[in-house]
Enzyme design. Structure first.
Site, short mmCIF file in Angstrom:
data_model
loop_
_atom_site.label_atom_id
_atom_site.label_comp_id
_atom_site.label_asym_id
_atom_site.label_seq_id
_atom_site.Cartn_x
_atom_site.Cartn_y
_atom_site.Cartn_z
N GLY A 201 0.82 -1.20 0.00
CA GLY A 201 0.00 0.00 0.00
C GLY A 201 0.85 1.25 0.00
O GLY A 201 2.02 1.22 -0.40
N CYS A 202 0.30 2.34 0.47
CA CYS A 202 1.00 3.62 0.49
C CYS A 202 2.32 3.51 1.24
O CYS A 202 2.36 3.05 2.38
CB CYS A 202 0.11 4.67 1.15
SG CYS A 202 0.91 6.26 1.39
N PHE A 203 3.40 3.95 0.61
CA PHE A 203 4.71 3.80 1.26
C PHE A 203 4.89 4.73 2.45
O PHE A 203 5.78 4.54 3.26
CB PHE A 203 5.87 3.91 0.28
CG PHE A 203 5.88 5.07 -0.68
CD1 PHE A 203 5.24 6.26 -0.41
CD2 PHE A 203 6.56 4.95 -1.89
CE1 PHE A 203 5.29 7.33 -1.30
CE2 PHE A 203 6.61 6.01 -2.79
CZ PHE A 203 5.97 7.20 -2.49
#
Length: 213
Positions: free
Chosen positions: A47-49
């Protein structure tokens, strides 16, 4: 399910602890070992880093975490390009860790405990192939460890459905733009950080106290 989840991971933790028995090392020797130890690399996409980076930075033995892009065919992609979902790249993190202080299996445990590995190309409201769940292994040992971990999760039916996390050989990792690095710690009052990342960190700090810096 939560109790079963952590009971399952206890099997891995116990095996690691068994290997460590008898390793009573003085502080001086421990420092010397650390100084001579070459860090190993782990690469995860979950997902979002911004989220994954913030979580792994908390762990003892993790020396560095870099946010970036990997798994695609576009050279030197930009954030704007990756967000279009057409580059083949995933938002990912590259972790440098000291295996004397934290094992690769420990990293896998935290990885699977802090995102949903059963949703294809999606984490919450973040949708697209760039948000897929994927492990990029750097050795055959890492590949086998990831395969065993996923098999364990599926055999124990931890999530109630199959894990869709891909396991792939590590590819070129492109470091993301400077403003993405250490994003949470520099933007804690930003809306996404407060709504999504802070609750994840709270759970990590509650469930993994012994693994924190």
């Amino acid at each position: 399910m939560k109790t079963l989840f952590f009971s399952c991971f206890a099997l891995v933790v116990l095996s690691c602890e068994a290997k460590e028995k008898g390793k009573s090392v003085s502080k001086e020797k421990e420092i010397a070992v650390m100084g001579n130890q070459k860090n190993e690399t782990a690469t995860f996409a979950g997902g979002c880093f911004w989220c994954t980076e913030a979580l792994f930075l908390e762990l003892k033995g993790v020396e560095k975490v870099v946010s970036g892009y990997t798994g695609g065919a576009v050279t030197n992609p930009t954030y704007a390009q990756v967000c279009e979902g057409t580059t083949g790249h995933a938002e990912a993190i590259e972790i440098k860790f000291n295996p004397d202080l934290i094992s690769y299996e420990d990293l896998l445990e935290v990885f699977f405990a802090t995102h949903d590995p059963t949703t294809l190309n999606r984490q919450g409201a973040d949708v697209g192939t760039q948000y897929r769940s994927e492990i990029f292994y750097h050795s055959e040992a890492q590949k086998k460890a990831a395969e065993n971990f996923i098999q364990l999760l599926n055999d124990q039916n931890i999530y109630g459905k199959k894990v869709v996390t891909k396991i792939s050989s590590a590819k070129v990792f492109y470091e993301a733009e400077d403003y993405h690095q250490n994003y949470y710690n520099r933007n804690k009052n930003q809306g996404y950080c407060m709504a999504v990342i802070s609750p994840k960190l709270d759970k990590l700090r509650k469930n993994y106290k012994s693994k924190l810096k």
